[in-house]
Design a protein around this motif. Structure first.
Motif, PDB file in Angstrom:
ATOM      1  N   TYR A   1      -1.971  -2.035  -7.625  1.00  0.00           N
ATOM      2  CA  TYR A   1      -0.538  -2.023  -7.341  1.00  0.00           C
ATOM      3  C   TYR A   1       0.272  -1.156  -8.286  1.00  0.00           C
ATOM      4  CZ  TYR A   1      -1.918  -5.987  -4.485  1.00  0.00           C
ATOM      5  OH  TYR A   1      -2.541  -6.793  -3.564  1.00  0.00           O
ATOM      6  N   SER A   2      -0.391  -0.359  -9.118  1.00  0.00           N
ATOM      7  CA  SER A   2       0.347   0.587  -9.948  1.00  0.00           C
ATOM      8  C   SER A   2       0.036   2.037  -9.575  1.00  0.00           C
ATOM      9  CB  SER A   2       0.021   0.362 -11.440  1.00  0.00           C
ATOM     10  OG  SER A   2      -1.360   0.569 -11.687  1.00  0.00           O
ATOM     11  N   ARG A   3      -0.821   2.223  -8.570  1.00  0.00           N
ATOM     12  CA  ARG A   3      -1.124   3.571  -8.113  1.00  0.00           C
ATOM     13  C   ARG A   3       0.053   4.126  -7.316  1.00  0.00           C
ATOM     14  NH1 ARG A   3      -6.882   2.794  -5.250  1.00  0.00           N
ATOM     15  NH2 ARG A   3      -5.647   1.117  -4.316  1.00  0.00           N
ATOM     16  N   VAL A   4       0.377   5.390  -7.539  1.00  0.00           N
ATOM     17  CA  VAL A   4       1.506   6.008  -6.849  1.00  0.00           C
ATOM     18  C   VAL A   4       1.286   7.511  -6.817  1.00  0.00           C
ATOM     19  CG1 VAL A   4       2.850   6.229  -8.977  1.00  0.00           C
ATOM     20  CG2 VAL A   4       4.030   6.167  -6.780  1.00  0.00           C
ATOM     21  N   PRO A   5       1.608   8.180  -5.708  1.00  0.00           N
ATOM     22  CA  PRO A   5       1.504   9.642  -5.688  1.00  0.00           C
ATOM     23  C   PRO A   5       2.431  10.270  -6.728  1.00  0.00           C
ATOM     24  CG  PRO A   5       1.696   8.761  -3.461  1.00  0.00           C
ATOM     25  CD  PRO A   5       1.966   7.630  -4.397  1.00  0.00           C
ATOM     26  N   GLU A   6       1.982  11.334  -7.307  1.00  0.00           N
ATOM     27  CA  GLU A   6       2.755  11.986  -8.360  1.00  0.00           C
ATOM     28  C   GLU A   6       3.884  12.802  -7.744  1.00  0.00           C
ATOM     29  OE1 GLU A   6       3.906  12.682 -12.174  1.00  0.00           O
ATOM     30  OE2 GLU A   6       2.319  11.339 -11.454  1.00  0.00           O
ATOM     31  N   VAL A   7       5.113  12.473  -8.149  1.00  0.00           N
ATOM     32  CA  VAL A   7       6.301  13.212  -7.733  1.00  0.00           C
ATOM     33  C   VAL A   7       7.007  13.656  -9.011  1.00  0.00           C
ATOM     34  CG1 VAL A   7       8.468  13.151  -6.468  1.00  0.00           C
ATOM     35  CG2 VAL A   7       6.505  11.860  -5.617  1.00  0.00           C
ATOM     36  N   PRO A   8       7.030  14.934  -9.323  1.00  0.00           N
ATOM     37  CA  PRO A   8       7.575  15.372 -10.618  1.00  0.00           C
ATOM     38  C   PRO A   8       9.001  14.925 -10.867  1.00  0.00           C
ATOM     39  CG  PRO A   8       6.390  17.162  -9.531  1.00  0.00           C
ATOM     40  CD  PRO A   8       6.469  16.049  -8.535  1.00  0.00           C
ATOM     41  N   GLU A   9       9.843  14.968  -9.835  1.00  0.00           N
ATOM     42  CA  GLU A   9      11.237  14.573 -10.055  1.00  0.00           C
ATOM     43  C   GLU A   9      11.336  13.107 -10.453  1.00  0.00           C
ATOM     44  OE1 GLU A   9      11.143  17.791  -6.864  1.00  0.00           O
ATOM     45  OE2 GLU A   9      10.003  16.010  -7.416  1.00  0.00           O
ATOM     46  N   VAL A  10      10.548  12.252  -9.794  1.00  0.00           N
ATOM     47  CA  VAL A  10      10.580  10.827 -10.127  1.00  0.00           C
ATOM     48  C   VAL A  10       9.994  10.596 -11.513  1.00  0.00           C
ATOM     49  CG1 VAL A  10       9.790   8.537  -9.420  1.00  0.00           C
ATOM     50  CG2 VAL A  10      10.461  10.211  -7.686  1.00  0.00           C
ATOM     51  N   ARG A  11       8.909  11.293 -11.826  1.00  0.00           N
ATOM     52  CA  ARG A  11       8.282  11.134 -13.140  1.00  0.00           C
ATOM     53  C   ARG A  11       9.261  11.493 -14.256  1.00  0.00           C
ATOM     54  NH1 ARG A  11       4.285   8.452 -15.240  1.00  0.00           N
ATOM     55  NH2 ARG A  11       2.984   9.026 -13.439  1.00  0.00           N
ATOM     56  N   THR A  12       9.990  12.572 -14.090  1.00  0.00           N
ATOM     57  CA  THR A  12      10.950  12.984 -15.121  1.00  0.00           C
ATOM     58  C   THR A  12      12.031  11.939 -15.319  1.00  0.00           C
ATOM     59  OG1 THR A  12      10.540  15.308 -14.589  1.00  0.00           O
ATOM     60  CG2 THR A  12      12.562  14.790 -15.778  1.00  0.00           C
TER      61      THR A  12
ATOM     62  N   GLN B   1       0.852  -1.185   0.000  1.00  0.00           N
ATOM     63  CA  GLN B   1       0.000   0.000   0.000  1.00  0.00           C
ATOM     64  C   GLN B   1       0.891   1.239   0.000  1.00  0.00           C
ATOM     65  OE1 GLN B   1      -3.497  -0.472  -0.109  1.00  0.00           O
ATOM     66  NE2 GLN B   1      -2.702  -2.530  -0.474  1.00  0.00           N
ATOM     67  N   ILE B   2       0.543   2.236  -0.793  1.00  0.00           N
ATOM     68  CA  ILE B   2       1.400   3.410  -0.924  1.00  0.00           C
ATOM     69  C   ILE B   2       0.566   4.668  -0.813  1.00  0.00           C
ATOM     70  CG2 ILE B   2       1.217   3.537  -3.435  1.00  0.00           C
ATOM     71  CD1 ILE B   2       4.187   4.290  -3.483  1.00  0.00           C
ATOM     72  N   SER B   3       1.162   5.671  -0.187  1.00  0.00           N
ATOM     73  CA  SER B   3       0.542   6.982  -0.038  1.00  0.00           C
ATOM     74  C   SER B   3       1.658   8.007  -0.027  1.00  0.00           C
ATOM     75  CB  SER B   3      -0.286   7.051   1.256  1.00  0.00           C
ATOM     76  OG  SER B   3       0.566   6.894   2.384  1.00  0.00           O
ATOM     77  N   GLY B   4       1.306   9.243   0.237  1.00  0.00           N
ATOM     78  CA  GLY B   4       2.330  10.272   0.293  1.00  0.00           C
ATOM     79  C   GLY B   4       3.352  10.020   1.382  1.00  0.00           C
ATOM     80  N   GLY B   5       2.952   9.283   2.426  1.00  0.00           N
ATOM     81  CA  GLY B   5       3.886   8.976   3.500  1.00  0.00           C
ATOM     82  C   GLY B   5       4.773   7.793   3.230  1.00  0.00           C
ATOM     83  N   GLY B   6       4.537   7.056   2.150  1.00  0.00           N
ATOM     84  CA  GLY B   6       5.399   5.930   1.809  1.00  0.00           C
ATOM     85  C   GLY B   6       4.639   4.628   1.748  1.00  0.00           C
ATOM     86  N   PHE B   7       5.387   3.528   1.700  1.00  0.00           N
ATOM     87  CA  PHE B   7       4.814   2.197   1.599  1.00  0.00           C
ATOM     88  C   PHE B   7       4.364   1.705   2.969  1.00  0.00           C
ATOM     89  CE2 PHE B   7       7.153   2.273  -2.357  1.00  0.00           C
ATOM     90  CZ  PHE B   7       6.360   1.527  -3.215  1.00  0.00           C
ATOM     91  N   ALA B   8       3.350   0.865   2.964  1.00  0.00           N
ATOM     92  CA  ALA B   8       2.843   0.247   4.192  1.00  0.00           C
ATOM     93  C   ALA B   8       2.198  -1.084   3.828  1.00  0.00           C
ATOM     94  CB  ALA B   8       1.841   1.160   4.895  1.00  0.00           C
ATOM     95  N   SER B   9       1.916  -1.890   4.851  1.00  0.00           N
ATOM     96  CA  SER B   9       1.309  -3.199   4.657  1.00  0.00           C
ATOM     97  C   SER B   9      -0.186  -3.123   4.929  1.00  0.00           C
ATOM     98  CB  SER B   9       1.943  -4.231   5.592  1.00  0.00           C
ATOM     99  OG  SER B   9       3.342  -4.277   5.420  1.00  0.00           O
ATOM    100  N   HIS B  10      -0.959  -3.891   4.187  1.00  0.00           N
ATOM    101  CA  HIS B  10      -2.384  -3.966   4.490  1.00  0.00           C
ATOM    102  C   HIS B  10      -2.665  -5.233   5.289  1.00  0.00           C
ATOM    103  CE1 HIS B  10      -2.600  -6.743   0.957  1.00  0.00           C
ATOM    104  NE2 HIS B  10      -3.625  -7.242   1.608  1.00  0.00           N
ATOM    105  N   GLN B  11      -3.837  -5.296   5.885  1.00  0.00           N
ATOM    106  CA  GLN B  11      -4.204  -6.429   6.721  1.00  0.00           C
ATOM    107  C   GLN B  11      -4.288  -7.697   5.870  1.00  0.00           C
ATOM    108  OE1 GLN B  11      -4.762  -6.443  10.088  1.00  0.00           O
ATOM    109  NE2 GLN B  11      -4.903  -8.649   9.917  1.00  0.00           N
ATOM    110  N   PRO B  12      -3.487  -8.727   6.179  1.00  0.00           N
ATOM    111  CA  PRO B  12      -3.554  -9.948   5.374  1.00  0.00           C
ATOM    112  C   PRO B  12      -4.838 -10.718   5.639  1.00  0.00           C
ATOM    113  CG  PRO B  12      -2.060 -10.250   7.225  1.00  0.00           C
ATOM    114  CD  PRO B  12      -2.468  -8.811   7.237  1.00  0.00           C
ATOM    115  N   THR B  13      -5.273 -11.456   4.648  1.00  0.00           N
ATOM    116  CA  THR B  13      -6.455 -12.310   4.767  1.00  0.00           C
ATOM    117  C   THR B  13      -6.156 -13.640   4.093  1.00  0.00           C
ATOM    118  OG1 THR B  13      -7.382 -11.411   2.710  1.00  0.00           O
ATOM    119  CG2 THR B  13      -8.072 -10.381   4.783  1.00  0.00           C
ATOM    120  N   GLY B  14      -6.690 -14.699   4.635  1.00  0.00           N
ATOM    121  CA  GLY B  14      -6.449 -16.012   4.048  1.00  0.00           C
ATOM    122  C   GLY B  14      -7.109 -17.099   4.840  1.00  0.00           C
ATOM    123  N   GLN B  15      -6.639 -18.321   4.625  1.00  0.00           N
ATOM    124  CA  GLN B  15      -7.196 -19.487   5.280  1.00  0.00           C
ATOM    125  C   GLN B  15      -6.137 -20.131   6.156  1.00  0.00           C
ATOM    126  OE1 GLN B  15      -7.987 -21.710   1.638  1.00  0.00           O
ATOM    127  NE2 GLN B  15      -6.330 -23.123   2.146  1.00  0.00           N
TER     128      GLN B  15
END
Length: 819
Positions: A419-430, A301-315
């Motif tokens: 998993y391709s969503r990312v905050p827009e950072v102009p320096e990284v985009r360039t 999971q990604i936001s302006g604050g960086g990467f993080a983990s989401h709550q896992p789910t399974g069996q």
């Protein structure tokens, strides 16, 4: 002394005692000096205001001014006038320190070093508590209210340490609070009149009376009961006896007997890598001849604050796990294998390390579940400490040509959308647009981004770099080009997502050192992070952008080769690791690869024919013991040096060694024969060089490679010495012994060590040389580490004994006996 002055001094002393729990947070004692100075200045200002008969508001103002001046003096830097008078820039500096403290809390690991932000907050907090305690105890004459700010100090280490915390600082704090209460009551009695004993005779103010003695006994008993009561509760049997003085980090959600399955993986990784000392965490045995990294967590999971983990789910885990999402095993070459894992007590998390794509798990209870999307085994209510389990897995091997055939996913695809969503950072985009320009498929785009993180582009490994995965932190990393695996993995994932390709960050262990009888021991130095990129039809494919030179147990692959290798061919077998190099890292004072037995010394009989008085024998024995203690470190250092030199002589003259291709330019000497013996001698020569640097007070950085260490040694201690080439020879020998299939010959290492040691000693001061000869710091460091290890083992045995006693005594509880 005026009673109010006396009570004001007691309030200041009680505040310092109440701050004792802060010692559980910091590794050093700078916090006590700076916080104690704040308390002293606040107390002095309060006493001065009362001496001038100032009102309560004047006392409060004086204490606030004193605290502000103290903070300006310690933390204002060049922003203050004369170093004491604050300016607007000083308050801006305080604000930046507050922000820095927030970052340090998220990324640090207890006990933390002397970090500026946290030291500022601790000093400010102690000063503020001193003001409130003085107001309550002296100004308002309500000392019981002073327990509230003191309780706030209690809550800090309790909130940080998830498992347990040392109780003794809390006992000291409780004694400070009781001291304040007793002093206030004594002052009240003194102002009321003379006290009398039960017999009615007058006594001095400090002479005990039956009532006062009973009160003190009740206070002591109350403190002891408050500390001992948790140990008697079965649900709290893992209290301070369970882990004496140990804590496991800041922000480690999910640790302890209950967890949420979510952990601040970046804080864990950063804290463990920067932790002093090496801790064994995982022991794994597998029949896979060429395994990849073990993984236990994912940040997707990604936001302006960086990467993080989401709550896992399974069996719940079982003998038949679902296939990993997106992996078509029929389209690629696979290798089925089995692994057995043993977790030590040092890895206590609600996550279990497994190889990618496990198909079945055995040996775990129903508390553990498997998330096929994240490919992790997790628990909501258990941790992994001291667990053993087996699992079957499938390792997939890809080729670049296969990955080039992966189709571009539609925007509606779940993986593409999530998993391709990312905050827009102009320096990284360039930068991303520049690197992927002209690439026809996703694999070539990812390779263009992956290849960018190379030494050719001036990227370096630096574990001391500020941690962070936000957009601003990524930009700083791409500009400074200094960081460790956390920054490399997050930066590559951010850039891949910017290229509209799904990516995430995986956490786990590298391969570590070579296997010992088939068992690989993975330590905190082998913790690692890398990037996983999703390819349609192939699933999540790993890409490790961290320079492999700095990663012990690195596993370059055909689709993600070592970009810094001079002649790397896709699919080429990986070079073998150095035998016995379990982690290749060093502690803050020197190498910890080969622990040395610190025992040493001598004793000899003293025979005197004439009878002497007893005091002469006692004094002589004391002097002899003192001399033995003084010369033991030097003798230990000399014995160790001779042992290494003897090993060098035996290796250099042994059969089966030959020097081929000797060139003064590159010092290439290849062993033909017993390569294991040559590796051992290279390690011994390198250890001798590191010990020499430590003895002569030269900085040893555990994050550096042998080559970087040697170059720094040359630039700082050997700028124009003829021993420069010999130092480079030692660094090359250690580097080859760690990472190359064939080490260097050992015949020139012993003379090289002697020449470098003489050169270092020649550049050092006389006092440094004398200390290195009589009281070598390298020996003292080994003894200190050995003492700490022994105390830790003793604590663990004590914990096990307490658990056994609790199980034995549980049936004897009064309630059960009454039944």
């Amino acid at each position: 002394m005026n009673s109010r002055r006396h009570l004001g001094l007691v309030a200041g002393g009680a505040t310092i005692l109440a701050s004792a729990p802060i010692s559980q947070i910091f590794a050093g004692w700078s916090w006590l000096f700076e916080g104690g100075l704040m308390v002293a200045m606040v107390t002095g200002a309060a006493l001065g205001a009362r001496s001038l008969r100032g009102r309560l508001w004047a006392q409060l103002l004086a204490m606030l001014v004193a605290l502000l001046i103290g903070l300006t003096w310690l933390f204002g830097g060049d922003t203050a006038i004369g170093g004491l008078i604050p300016t607007p820039d000083t308050f801006a500096q305080f604000g930046s320190l507050f922000a820095l403290a927030g970052e340090e809390v998220q990324k640090s690991y207890v006990p933390v070093p002397d970090l500026d932000g946290l030291l500022f907050v601790s000093a400010l907090g102690m000063g503020a508590v001193a003001i409130i305690v003085d107001l309550c105890a002296v100004g308002l004459r309500r000392p019981a209210l002073a327990g509230l700010p003191m309780l706030a100090i209690y809550s800090v280490p309790v909130a940080v340490y998830i498992d347990s915390v040392n109780p003794f600082p809390f006992i000291i704090a409780a004694v400070g609070f009781l001291w304040l209460l007793v002093s206030d009551n004594v002052d009240r009695v003194r102002r009321f009149g003379r006290r009398f004993t039960g017999e009615g005779r007058g006594v001095d103010v400090w002479e005990p009376s039956p009532l006062a003695s009973a009160g003190r006994r009740l206070a002591v008993v109350g403190v002891l009961v408050a500390v001992a009561l948790p140990l008697a509760v079965p649900a709290m049997s893992a209290g301070w006896l369970g882990e004496f003085g140990s804590g496991d980090g800041l922000g480690q959600a999910g640790k302890g007997p209950r967890g949420s399955g979510r952990v601040d993986l970046f804080a864990e990784l950063s804290g463990r890598l920067k932790q002093a000392g090496v801790q064994d965490m995982v022991k794994v045995t597998t029949n896979d001849p060429d395994p990849f990294y073990m993984r236990f967590g994912v940040a997707d999971q990604i936001s302006g604050g960086g990467f993080a983990s989401h709550q896992p789910t399974g069996q719940p885990v079982s003998d038949d796990l679902p296939d990993p999402a997106g992996l078509d095993l029929s389209a690629v070459r696979t290798q089925a294998a089995t692994a057995r894992v043993e977790i030590t007590e040092n890895f206590a998390m609600p996550l279990l390390p497994v190889y990618s794509a496990p198909t079945s798990v055995r040996g775990l209870d129903a508390a553990w579940s498997y998330d096929p999307s994240l490919q992790i085994v997790y628990s909501q209510r258990s941790n992994s400490a001291e667990l053993s389990y087996e699992f079957d897995y499938v390792r997939a091997e890809f080729t670049p040509d296969q990955l080039r055939t992966a189709p571009t996913m539609a925007a509606s695809d779940a993986n593409q959308r999530d998993y391709s969503r990312v905050p827009e950072v102009p320096e990284v985009r360039t930068l991303v647009n520049k690197l992927v320009a002209g690439k026809a498929n996703n694999y070539d785009r990812v390779r263009a981004l992956y290849d960018y993180f190379s030494a050719k582009n001036d990227f370096k490994y630096d574990v001391a770099a500020p941690a962070g995965t936000s957009g601003a932190a990524i930009v700083d990393f791409l500009n400074n080009k200094r960081g460790f695996c956390e920054q490399y993995a997050a930066a590559l994932a951010w850039m891949v997502r910017t290229a509209d390709i799904p990516a995430r960050v995986a956490f786990g262990f590298t391969l570590g050192g070579s296997a010992d009888n088939g068992v690989r021991t993975l330590t905190n130095r082998n913790l690692h992070a890398w990037t996983e990129v999703y390819f349609s039809g192939f699933g999540w494919v790993p890409f490790d952008a961290t320079p492999s030179t700095y990663v012990v147990g690195s596993a370059p692959t055909a689709w993600a080769p070592d970009v810094d290798a001079p002649e790397e061919t896709p699919g080429q077998p990986r070079p073998s690791l150095s035998p016995g190099a379990t982690d290749g890292s060093a502690g803050p004072g020197g190498p910890t690869r080969d622990p040395i037995d610190p025992d040493g010394g001598f004793a000899g009989p003293i025979n005197l024919e004439t009878e002497l008085p007893t005091w002469v024998w006692v004094a002589s024995g004391g002097v002899l013991v003192l001399l033995v203690l003084l010369v033991t470190p030097a003798l230990r250092r000399l014995t160790l040096r001779r042992r290494r030199s003897a090993r060098a002589a035996a290796t250099a003259t042994g059969d089966g060694f030959a020097t081929v291709g000797v060139s003064p330019a590159d010092l290439t000497m290849t062993v033909v024969g017993d390569t294991d013996a040559a590796r051992r001698q290279a390690h011994a020569a390198w250890d001798e060089l590191i010990d020499t640097m430590i003895d002569h007070r030269l900085v040893v950085d555990p994050a550096e490679t042998p080559r970087a260490t040697v170059e720094r040694l040359i630039s700082t201690a050997l700028p124009a010495s003829p021993a420069v080439e010999q130092a480079r020879l030692l660094g090359l020998a250690e580097e080859r012994a760690r990472y190359a299939p064939v080490p260097l010959s050992a015949e020139r290492l012993a003379p090289a060590v002697r020449e470098v040691r003489q050169a270092i000693a020649g550049e050092a001061d006389r006092g440094v040389r004398l200390t290195a000869l009589l009281m070598p710091p390298s020996v003292l460091l080994r003894w200190r580490n050995a003492t700490y290890t022994g105390l830790t083992a003793l604590s663990a045995r004590t914990a096990r004994l307490s658990e056994v006693l609790m199980r034995v005594l549980r049936p004897l509880r009064p309630r059960r006996l009454l039944r």
